[in-house]
Scaffold this motif. Structure first.
Motif, short mmCIF file in Angstrom:
data_model
loop_
_atom_site.label_atom_id
_atom_site.label_comp_id
_atom_site.label_asym_id
_atom_site.label_seq_id
_atom_site.Cartn_x
_atom_site.Cartn_y
_atom_site.Cartn_z
N THR A 1 -24.84 -34.06 12.73
CA THR A 1 -24.13 -34.35 13.94
C THR A 1 -23.00 -35.54 13.84
N GLU A 2 -23.14 -35.99 12.52
CA GLU A 2 -21.97 -36.97 12.44
C GLU A 2 -20.65 -36.41 12.67
N THR A 3 -20.04 -35.44 12.45
CA THR A 3 -19.00 -34.56 12.34
C THR A 3 -18.94 -33.35 13.24
N ARG A 4 -20.18 -32.89 13.85
CA ARG A 4 -20.03 -31.64 14.49
C ARG A 4 -20.99 -31.61 15.56
N GLU A 5 -20.71 -31.03 16.73
CA GLU A 5 -21.59 -30.78 17.71
C GLU A 5 -22.79 -29.81 17.45
N VAL A 6 -23.85 -29.86 18.04
CA VAL A 6 -24.85 -28.90 17.84
C VAL A 6 -24.78 -27.83 18.95
N MET B 1 -14.06 -30.12 4.32
CA MET B 1 -13.70 -28.74 4.59
C MET B 1 -13.47 -28.05 5.86
N GLY B 2 -14.40 -28.49 6.60
CA GLY B 2 -14.53 -27.95 8.17
C GLY B 2 -13.35 -28.65 8.73
N ALA B 3 -13.11 -29.94 8.59
CA ALA B 3 -11.82 -30.43 9.18
C ALA B 3 -10.68 -29.79 9.04
N ASP B 4 -10.38 -29.38 7.40
CA ASP B 4 -9.33 -28.63 7.40
C ASP B 4 -9.11 -27.52 7.82
N LYS B 5 -10.29 -26.61 7.99
CA LYS B 5 -10.31 -25.37 8.45
C LYS B 5 -9.94 -25.50 9.93
N CYS C 1 -14.83 -22.41 5.07
CA CYS C 1 -14.80 -23.33 6.10
C CYS C 1 -15.83 -24.64 5.90
N GLY C 2 -16.59 -24.54 4.70
CA GLY C 2 -17.40 -25.74 4.33
C GLY C 2 -18.82 -25.58 4.85
#
Ligand code: SF4
Lengths: 491, 256
Positions: free
Chosen positions: A465-470, B195-199, B178-179
């Motif tokens: 969750t640092e960088t992504r929504e769940v 990787m996700g941010a670039d995708k 996509c990572g």
């Protein structure tokens, strides 16, 4: 990164989480790897029979590895018949001792070096240094790394993490400490930098009495060694000194010249995207009044026989060090080469290092996990090493332990430390997944409490969750929907 | 022809819409589809993290659950790759460890019957126009398993190109991972996020309303990243696009 040693480096995830934040490094690497990967794709697409070449490369290496004992003895006999001397080293220490003794016998205190992965693997420069012998790297990129008291971060382009202005600064500051200083007013124009390196190195080539090299291939039928390069600096070191010492991994042998032909097509296109590399140097023992008059071949094992004993992992020994897998790897591109903690970075390093060094240290145990298993490396590998397969195989070794060969004897190793919580979770998950009623119970509990689920998770979930929504948990699982709408269940 | 849906644990628990879409789509194409409730998970996460022994009961369960079906269809490229590439390896290793041929025989029996959804549509049913309607701009991320392990090639794009109202936008760097990578996403969170941010950036740059794949696990990572970055592009599984028609259009969770 400095200090020229891999000792005490952190595990891959820690090193990589630091290096991914380095914007300059990321930009350098993205630019360099994308340029070379596009060029490689074009160079490979030119050959209609590439898949067949690749299959032949894999098959030749497999056959050679199956009969490695035979071909190595053939190499030894042929090299000695041609006036060379052959030495066998079981590990890095033994190899270093042999080379030190050989240099001492010449009475010299300096050597010039051809770019070589094997000598980096055994830490030869440091060992020579401790014995009072100075080793000068002559490959341009290796020179940059050596002058900068740095570590290589790529197999083919060891200074890929440096840009032009950094290189200029290193030359201006350090060349004088190692020999001929850089010219005054040096700029970062590539031609000027190359000129400075040429003048600096020329002095060393002309003075050195001892050269040290590796080899890309050894042809068993004649005992011929082969070095493939772009700059010609290797050719200088291989021809000018009186004594030549070549340190070569035992897996570098190919049976015949006809076999070599396959690799001389596969390697340059995969490596530098060239149809043919500019310099291919070959030598067989010694030749009167031409080139070095004394030739020593030091064959190193250093974990290769143990690797060969592993039926899945042994394919890593087919590697011809082209670095194509590094150039396409999304993880290498973002983490950089230093995070891999060995001279072998990228996908090949992630499967080779834990086999050569074992999976005991935290760093080495983390390497098989340094991949999303995207398969890009396998796709480009000119000898079809299924790197994802080996990665998963080594992950098993880390978390399950099992039978391995260590220094020639079969041993059962314990699972690596630090995976207890994960193991318990995997076991619990497996239990639930093997009991559909329990799975359904869990799904319903999650659905009932869905409004309460936090957006930011604690513990290991935090990494997500640092960088992504769940994802939101749905009100009804698929299996409940099916049962509700279709009534009966099959089985 | 007895056809079973292998919905996968991720779709069952988190993305039931995708499972429902497969059922809707197949029934529309005249295929009767069963959901054997004994199914759970292919074992991919366990196997890829190194827990091969924990995977073996799930291999057996998969074979039992789908016994007697001619075709096992799943809307997850990575789960098909798990069955196709790794079940035989699990069988081989068990045999090499002196534990007999049971798992190898299981692998041999399920591998040829297991299909990724677009393979089933194009290769088995022989359709590329499934009568779908989806009036949005869409970009397609091929996923590593779909692209390199299964070699889906043009199948998904062929199917998308026949969807009425759909405008397909090319995705730059489409073949790059996509990572997600299963447990890689948390074990190497920094690299995975980079990787996700670039995708996500490439996807957003297409300006498409939706990004689709043949795999919800990649989409969970891509969608989670897009949402965090405030992107307007929504993740949608390919099956849900193909299930959408003019009479029963896709009921969007926020497609413009
Ligand atoms: S593993 Fe394959 S692609 Fe990577 S360096 Fe070795 S030969 Fe080249």
């Amino acid at each position: 990164m400095s200090g020229g040693t891999y000792l005490g480096m952190p595990a891959f995830p820690e090193a990589a989480s630091e290096s991914t934040q380095n914007k300059q490094l990321r930009a350098n690497l993205t630019h360099a790897t994308h340029t070379i990967r596009d060029k490689r794709a074009k160079a490979v697409a030119e050959l209609a029979d590439w898949p067949q070449l690749r299959a032949a490369g894999a098959a030749i290496k497999n056959r050679t590895l199956r009969h490695l004992d035979h071909y190595l003895e053939q190499v030894e006999a042929a090299v000695e018949a041609a006036g060379g001397h052959v030495h066998w080293a079981a590990d890095a220490d033994e190899a270093n001792r042999i080379v030190i003794d050989l240099v001492r016998m010449t009475g010299e205190t300096e050597v010039v070096k051809v770019k070589s992965m094997a000598t980096q693997e055994i830490g030869l420069n440091e060992a020579l240094g401790e014995a009072g012998i100075r080793a000068y790297e002559t490959d341009l990129a290796e020179l940059i790394v050596q002058l900068g008291d740095d570590l290589p971060s790529h197999i083919l382009v060891p200074a890929i993490h440096r840009n032009r202005s950094e290189i200029r600064d290193i030359f201006a500051k350090e060349m004088g400490n190692w020999g001929r200083p850089a010219p005054d007013g040096l700029t970062d124009r590539p031609a000027e930098l190359a000129d400075a390196a040429r003048l600096h190195l020329r002095e060393k080539f002309l003075r050195a009495k001892v050269g040290v090299s590796g080899a890309n291939f050894m042809v068993a039928e004649t005992g011929t060694l082969v070095v493939v390069e772009s700059e010609g600096n290797g050719r200088m070191c291989l021809t000018l000194p009186e004594t030549l010492i070549s340190v070569v991994g035992i897996e570098k042998v190919v049976p015949t010249w006809q076999d070599l032909e396959v690799f001389l097509q596969l390697l340059p296109r995969s490596s530098t995207a060239e149809r043919m590399n500019p310099y291919t140097s070959m030598w067989t023992g010694t030749t009167d009044e031409d080139g070095p008059q004394t030739f020593h071949l030091v064959l190193i094992d250093n974990g290769r026989t143990d690797t060969l004993a592993d039926t899945v992992g042994r394919q890593a020994l087919r590697c011809i060090r082209c670095s194509a897998c590094l150039n396409v790897c999304p993880v290498y591109e973002r983490a950089g080469g230093h995070a891999y903690g060995s001279p072998y970075p990228g996908p090949i390093g992630a499967i080779l290092t834990p086999q050569l060094r074992g999976t005991q240290s935290k760093l080495d145990a983390s390497l098989p996990y340094a991949s999303s298993l995207c398969g890009a490396c396998y796709e480009v590998c000119p000898v079809a090493i299924d790197i994802p397969e080996v990665l998963v195989h080594l992950r098993e070794r880390v978390v399950q332990g099992g039978e391995v060969t260590l220094r020639g004897s079969r041993t059962t190793i314990k699972p690596a430390k630090g995976h207890a919580a994960e193991r318990a979770a995997m076991r619990a998950a497996r239990w639930a997944l093997d009991h559909p009623a329990a799975l359904r119970g869990g799904q319903r509990l999650a659905a009932r409490t869905r409004r309460l689920h936090p957006k930011r998770l604690p513990g290991p979930g935090k990494a997500w969750t640092e960088t992504r929504e769940v994802p939101a948990v749905p009100a009804e699982s698929f299996r409940d929907w099916w049962q509700r709408t279709r009534g009966k269940e099959t089985k | 022809m007895r056809v079973a849906l292998f919905v996968t644990c991720v779709n069952d628990t988190l993305y039931p819409d995708t499972g429902r879409a497969v059922v809707t789509l197949l029934e529309r194409l005249g295929v009767e589809v069963d959901f054997p409730a004994a199914q759970t998970c292919c074992g991919q996460a366990q196997f890829n993290t190194g827990y091969r022994y924990e995977t073996e009961p799930l291999v057996r369960r998969y074979a039992r659950a789908f016994e007697g079906y001619d075709h096992i269809v799943t809307p997850s490229g990575s789960c098909v790759a798990m069955v196709r590439d790794n079940y035989p390896r699990i069988g081989e290793k068990a045999a090499a460890e002196g534990r007999g041929d049971e798992l190898a025989e299981i692998a041999a029996s399920v591998v040829p019957r297991t299909y990724e959804l677009t393979e089933f549509l194009v290769d088995v049913l022989g359709v590329t126009d499934v009568g779908a309607y989806f009036p949005h701009t869409v970009t397609y991320h091929p996923t590593c398993h779909g692209l390199r392990m299964l070699g889906l090639g043009r199948r998904p794009v062929e199917l998308l190109s026949h969807v009425k109202g759909l405008e397909l936008r090319e995705l730059p760097g489409a073949d790059e991972c996509c990572g997600f990578g299963g447990t890689f996403a948390v074990k190497n969170a920094a690299v995975s996020a980079a990787m996700g941010a670039d995708k996500a950036r490439h996807i957003s740059e297409t300006g498409a309303s939706a990004v689709c794949t043949v795999d919800n696990s990649c989409l969970m990572h891509i969608g989670g990243t897009l949402a965090r970055l405030g992107s307007q592009t929504r993740p949608v599984h390919l099956a849900e696009i193909l299930a959408s028609t003019e009479e029963h259009p896709y009921a969007p969770g926020g497609i413009r």
